[in-house]
Design a protein around this motif. Structure first.
Motif, PDB file in Angstrom:
ATOM      1  N   LEU A   1       0.847  -1.204   0.117  1.00  0.00           N
ATOM      2  CA  LEU A   1       0.170   0.004  -0.452  1.00  0.00           C
ATOM      3  C   LEU A   1       0.528   1.260   0.176  1.00  0.00           C
ATOM      4  O   LEU A   1       0.914   2.006  -0.316  1.00  0.00           O
ATOM      5  CB  LEU A   1      -1.100  -0.024   1.204  1.00  0.00           C
ATOM      6  CG  LEU A   1      -1.560   1.428   1.091  1.00  0.00           C
ATOM      7  CD1 LEU A   1      -3.036   1.382   0.087  1.00  0.00           C
ATOM      8  CD2 LEU A   1      -2.443   1.042   2.902  1.00  0.00           C
ATOM      9  N   TYR A   2       1.983   1.689   0.954  1.00  0.00           N
ATOM     10  CA  TYR A   2       2.958   2.393   1.418  1.00  0.00           C
ATOM     11  C   TYR A   2       3.469   2.941  -0.146  1.00  0.00           C
ATOM     12  O   TYR A   2       4.143   3.446  -0.853  1.00  0.00           O
ATOM     13  CB  TYR A   2       3.378   2.488   1.873  1.00  0.00           C
ATOM     14  CG  TYR A   2       3.030   1.907   3.040  1.00  0.00           C
ATOM     15  CD1 TYR A   2       1.907   3.081   3.778  1.00  0.00           C
ATOM     16  CD2 TYR A   2       2.806   0.619   4.307  1.00  0.00           C
ATOM     17  CE1 TYR A   2       1.558   2.514   5.313  1.00  0.00           C
ATOM     18  CE2 TYR A   2       2.178   0.101   5.246  1.00  0.00           C
ATOM     19  CZ  TYR A   2       1.304   1.702   5.469  1.00  0.00           C
ATOM     20  OH  TYR A   2       0.567   1.286   7.052  1.00  0.00           O
TER      21      TYR A   2
ATOM     22  N   LYS B   1       2.359   6.782  -6.876  1.00  0.00           N
ATOM     23  CA  LYS B   1       1.906   7.677  -7.597  1.00  0.00           C
ATOM     24  C   LYS B   1       1.563   9.105  -7.215  1.00  0.00           C
ATOM     25  O   LYS B   1       1.303  10.174  -7.981  1.00  0.00           O
ATOM     26  CB  LYS B   1      -0.283   7.376  -6.749  1.00  0.00           C
ATOM     27  CG  LYS B   1      -0.723   5.852  -7.086  1.00  0.00           C
ATOM     28  CD  LYS B   1      -0.953   6.532  -8.920  1.00  0.00           C
ATOM     29  CE  LYS B   1      -1.171   4.851  -9.005  1.00  0.00           C
ATOM     30  NZ  LYS B   1      -1.121   4.776 -11.143  1.00  0.00           N
ATOM     31  N   GLU B   2       2.281   9.689  -5.839  1.00  0.00           N
ATOM     32  CA  GLU B   2       2.978  10.887  -5.596  1.00  0.00           C
ATOM     33  C   GLU B   2       3.769  10.997  -6.452  1.00  0.00           C
ATOM     34  O   GLU B   2       4.243  12.150  -6.890  1.00  0.00           O
ATOM     35  CB  GLU B   2       3.503  10.761  -4.550  1.00  0.00           C
ATOM     36  CG  GLU B   2       2.419  10.608  -2.922  1.00  0.00           C
ATOM     37  CD  GLU B   2       2.584  10.851  -1.714  1.00  0.00           C
ATOM     38  OE1 GLU B   2       4.048  11.818  -1.601  1.00  0.00           O
ATOM     39  OE2 GLU B   2       2.244  11.095  -0.317  1.00  0.00           O
TER      40      GLU B   2
ATOM     41  N   ARG C   1       1.836   6.185 -13.929  1.00  0.00           N
ATOM     42  CA  ARG C   1       2.670   5.396 -14.129  1.00  0.00           C
ATOM     43  C   ARG C   1       1.665   3.602 -12.495  1.00  0.00           C
ATOM     44  O   ARG C   1       1.327   4.322 -12.011  1.00  0.00           O
ATOM     45  CB  ARG C   1       4.233   5.346 -13.974  1.00  0.00           C
ATOM     46  CG  ARG C   1       5.144   5.568 -14.907  1.00  0.00           C
ATOM     47  CD  ARG C   1       4.335   4.889 -15.284  1.00  0.00           C
ATOM     48  NE  ARG C   1       5.523   5.469 -16.777  1.00  0.00           N
ATOM     49  CZ  ARG C   1       6.291   4.981 -17.915  1.00  0.00           C
ATOM     50  NH1 ARG C   1       5.801   3.882 -17.994  1.00  0.00           N
ATOM     51  NH2 ARG C   1       6.640   5.116 -18.840  1.00  0.00           N
ATOM     52  N   GLY C   2       1.727   2.477 -13.252  1.00  0.00           N
ATOM     53  CA  GLY C   2       0.966   2.377 -12.520  1.00  0.00           C
ATOM     54  C   GLY C   2       2.531   0.940 -11.767  1.00  0.00           C
ATOM     55  O   GLY C   2       3.974   0.747 -13.090  1.00  0.00           O
TER      56      GLY C   2
END
Length: 130
Positions: free
Chosen positions: A37-38, A44-45, A50-51
């Protein structure tokens, strides 16, 4: 009443106790944290468009757990080498300097100190409100 036969963890000089715990290669074993999750939040920040694949996420999670375990083991051995029973921030910093190369260790210690100071300030502000 029956007495407990559990032994306290005492520092031993130069002798490591054998580890009988079986280890598998899964990053979600008992005792290991899952940082997926982190990792996604930080990604995302930094790069919102991108993924990351689940396989890559698992590799990153394993890497983080591995580094954490190495640093904690080195810090524990430094603590025992100094004949202390309390783990101090200096032990952790020295372990980081011993395990990570040059600038990476310097930045890791700097960012770690900053994070700890932010945490302490947040605790102080919480206690001042009450």
């Amino acid at each position: 009443m029956a007495r407990s036969n559990t032994k306290k963890n005492k520092c031993s000089r130069g002798h490591r106790s054998p580890v009988s715990k079986k280890r598998s290669h899964s990053s979600t074993d008992f005792g290991h944290r899952n940082y997926s999750l982190y990792i996604n939040r930080v990604l995302k920040e930094v790069v919102p468009q991108r993924g990351i694949s689940s396989r890559t996420l698992d590799i990153m999670n394993t890497l983080i757990n591995n580094i954490f375990e190495r640093i904690s083991m080195e810090a524990c051995s430094l603590m025992c080498f100094r004949n202390r029973c309390t783990l101090t921030p200096e032990d952790i910093q020295k372990a980081v300097y011993l395990l990570l190369p040059g600038k990476l260790a310097k930045y890791a210690v700097a960012f770690g100190n900053e994070a700890v100071q932010r945490y302490v300030r947040s605790l102080n502000s919480t206690y001042q409100r009450n």
